[in-house]
Design an enzyme around this catalytic site. Structure first.
Site, PDB file in Angstrom:
ATOM      1  N   HIS A 152      36.697  57.803  51.377  1.00 55.72           N
ATOM      2  CA  HIS A 152      36.595  58.899  50.413  1.00 55.72           C
ATOM      3  C   HIS A 152      37.829  58.946  49.517  1.00 55.72           C
ATOM      4  CE1 HIS A 152      35.796  62.914  48.813  1.00 55.72           C
ATOM      5  NE2 HIS A 152      37.020  63.264  49.188  1.00 55.72           N
ATOM      6  N   HIS A 165      38.704  59.308  45.149  1.00 57.77           N
ATOM      7  CA  HIS A 165      39.777  59.986  44.419  1.00 57.77           C
ATOM      8  C   HIS A 165      40.691  59.048  43.639  1.00 57.77           C
ATOM      9  CE1 HIS A 165      39.266  64.158  45.596  1.00 57.77           C
ATOM     10  NE2 HIS A 165      39.066  63.795  46.853  1.00 57.77           N
ATOM     11  N   GLU A 170      35.977  67.301  43.200  1.00 54.11           N
ATOM     12  CA  GLU A 170      35.148  66.761  44.276  1.00 54.11           C
ATOM     13  C   GLU A 170      33.708  66.465  43.835  1.00 54.11           C
ATOM     14  OE1 GLU A 170      35.903  65.634  47.090  1.00 54.11           O
ATOM     15  OE2 GLU A 170      37.872  66.480  47.556  1.00 54.11           O
ATOM     16  N   SER A 204      31.919  58.715  46.432  1.00 52.25           N
ATOM     17  CA  SER A 204      32.046  58.063  47.746  1.00 52.25           C
ATOM     18  C   SER A 204      30.851  58.345  48.639  1.00 52.25           C
ATOM     19  CB  SER A 204      33.330  58.537  48.439  1.00 52.25           C
ATOM     20  OG  SER A 204      33.329  59.946  48.615  1.00 52.25           O
TER      21      SER A 204
END
Length: 532
Positions: A372, A377, A417, A436
């Site tokens: 993730h 990110h 997010e 992700s």
């Protein structure tokens, strides 16, 4: 309207341009161009609304040359050298103060005044002045006289006096504290010049880091200690996996801000898990990721070792981001509170886990893991607009109330997010939770939205931080609501305006040169102090 950029009260007679009646003055760190101390406005742009233009002399310490093209300057070139300051002409047009070397300061984490680059003690006062020609000049000249540096001025209209004359309340923050000879002398004069005068107490706020070294005080305040797995976690009954998690958690806890990130020797089983995720996501990125992500991912492949059969080192990724957008990653053992996590973003630091999901379910994780962090990110932090956007949220979180931190956390969730942006008439993802997750990425961005609960498509709302701040969200299912921005620049601009409108106890500015946060008024970090 004239913009003045200055760093020293003694560098020019600031009061000489204020001989007209006051209309409006604002100065706060949300307008600041850079850090650095020692000035009547501490490198802040200050807007003066005056009836007529006046001669302006601009000092450019900590302000890049490009800034000068954004404003018109009417300049004269008086002899400003006083033996203590050295001046030079910028493009033969305006004098600028040449920065002098300053002694280094040793970092300590137990006192704000000992933080590198932190300001001296400050005093806040409220003055009520009757509007008249030259009144501000008559007041500000005493700051010059007593060698006191102003860090913030804010004016507000007050009730007219009994003769109908206009009055203004001036909130002024300046360096120095009561008891210092020059400050006490200044206060006597200000009291005499004001219709009403009040010394304001320091405001108590939630503790927040002032220097990047103080992130060490919060990095290990994990909510789950990084070790405790729920009974339904795929690795709950795997002693080898739990031992590995403990090892990585220990390494993260031993990290400090001034050390390089430890190199992790990932096992074949861990690399196979990474490969399974990569193979599932790669085709979906081509279809549904925003162009900024795809551009950054190509750079990560070239410079950070991103590939299907190699887990990139967090150190290499962080070093690359540092060179690209001045962002960096920092190991963390587990989940942090919203406040601590967002506070890190103010320093352009992203707290990142290093463990990976359990190999038995490579396409599922109940918590953020290295897949993730590095696939979702990290590539987005290589984009300047996205990096700035993230820092805006972080700066707004410093010293904020619990209620406002929750609002900012919801904004973060619905953007960093799970944010969407419009691109070529299609909805594309820029949020890490989507980039992700193969199932939710397709659900959010494809035309038929497969996998939704009950076959229902998600609701797409225009990106509005004021709405996102109140939008609740689930953490174990697909999101029922996504927020769509016109672009990353649009998302950043709206977030910045929202943060500026929050009832913040101060405005904060990050000084990238010494990784210190400058604030524009005196506060006491008294609530929720971490253990030293």
């Amino acid at each position: 309207e004239i913009m003045i950029l200055t760093t020293s009260a003694k560098s020019f007679g600031m009061h000489s341009i204020l001989r007209s009646s006051v209309r409006r003055i604002t100065c706060s760190s949300k307008l600041m161009s850079g850090g650095g101390g020692g000035g009547v406005m501490v490198s802040s742009p200050i807007k003066f609304r005056l009836p007529a233009a006046a001669a302006v002399v601009a000092s450019a310490q900590s302000i890049p040359p490009a800034s000068f093209s954004q404003a018109s300057f009417f300049s004269t070139a008086p002899d400003l050298n006083d033996g203590n300051q050295k001046w030079a002409m910028y493009h033969d047009k305006i004098p600028i103060l040449v920065e002098q070397p300053r002694p280094s300061v040793t970092a300590q984490s137990d006192s704000a005044s000992s933080i590198p680059g932190s300001e001296a003690p400050r005093t806040s006062v409220l003055m009520e002045l009757t509007d008249s020609v030259g009144i501000l000049h008559d007041v500000l000249k005493y700051f010059w006289k007593y060698d006191v540096n102003v860090s913030r001025i804010e004016s507000r209209p007050a009730m007219p006096d009994e003769l109908g004359r206009r009055r203004f309340d001036f909130f002024v923050d300046f360096e120095g504290g009561v008891g210092e000879t020059n400050v006490d002398a200044l206060l006597v004069v200000l009291r005499e010049k004001s219709q009403q005068f009040l010394i304001l107490d320091e405001k108590e706020v939630q503790w927040f880091p002032r220097h990047i070294s103080e992130l060490d005080l919060i990095a290990n305040r994990t909510l789950d200690a990084g070790l405790d797995l729920e009974s339904d976690h795929p690795g709950f009954n795997d002693p080898i996996y739990r031992s590995r998690r403990s090892e990585l958690a220990r390494m993260a806890k031993e990290h400090t801000y001034d050390r390089p990130i430890s190199i992790i020797d990932y096992t074949k089983e861990e690399v196979d898990t990474w490969t399974a995720v990569w193979d599932k996501m790669e085709g979906l990125w081509d279809l549904y990721a925003c162009k900024e992500y795809k551009t950054s991912m190509q750079l990560m492949k070239e410079h950070c070792g991103y590939s299907r059969d190699n887990i990139p080192q967090q150190r290499d990724t962080s070093d690359f981001l540092k060179k690209t957008t001045n962002f960096q990653m920092r190991p963390v053992a587990g989940l942090l509170s919203s406040r601590d996590f967002l506070n890190g973003l103010a320093f352009r630091v992203f707290f990142s886990t290093q463990y990976i999901r359990h190999h038995s379910k490579p396409l599922y994780t109940p918590e953020p893991d290295i897949c993730h962090e590095l696939l979702g990110h990290a590539p987005m932090f290589a984009d300047r607009d996205f990096a700035d956007f993230s820092q805006e949220i972080g700066l707004a979180s410093l010293g904020a109330s619990d209620e406002d931190v929750q609002k900012l956390a919801r904004c973060y969730w619905h953007s960093v997010e799970f944010g969407l942006c419009r691109e070529g008439g299609k909805n594309k993802a820029y949020g890490a939770g989507l980039l992700s997750s193969f199932g939710e990425l397709e659900y959010a961005c494809s035309d038929d939205h497969p996998g939704g609960e009950g076959g229902k498509p998600p609701e797409i709302k225009e990106w509005d931080p004021a709405l996102a701040a109140h939008q609740e969200f689930p953490i174990t299912t697909y999101q029922p609501v996504y927020f769509l921005a016109e672009s990353l620049q649009d998302a950043k601009g709206k977030m910045r305006r929202y943060c500026e409108d929050l009832p913040r106890p101060f405005f904060a500015q990050h000084n990238a040169q010494n990784d210190t946060v400058h604030i524009d008024r005196p506060v006491r970090r008294a609530v929720g102090c971490p253990d030293a």
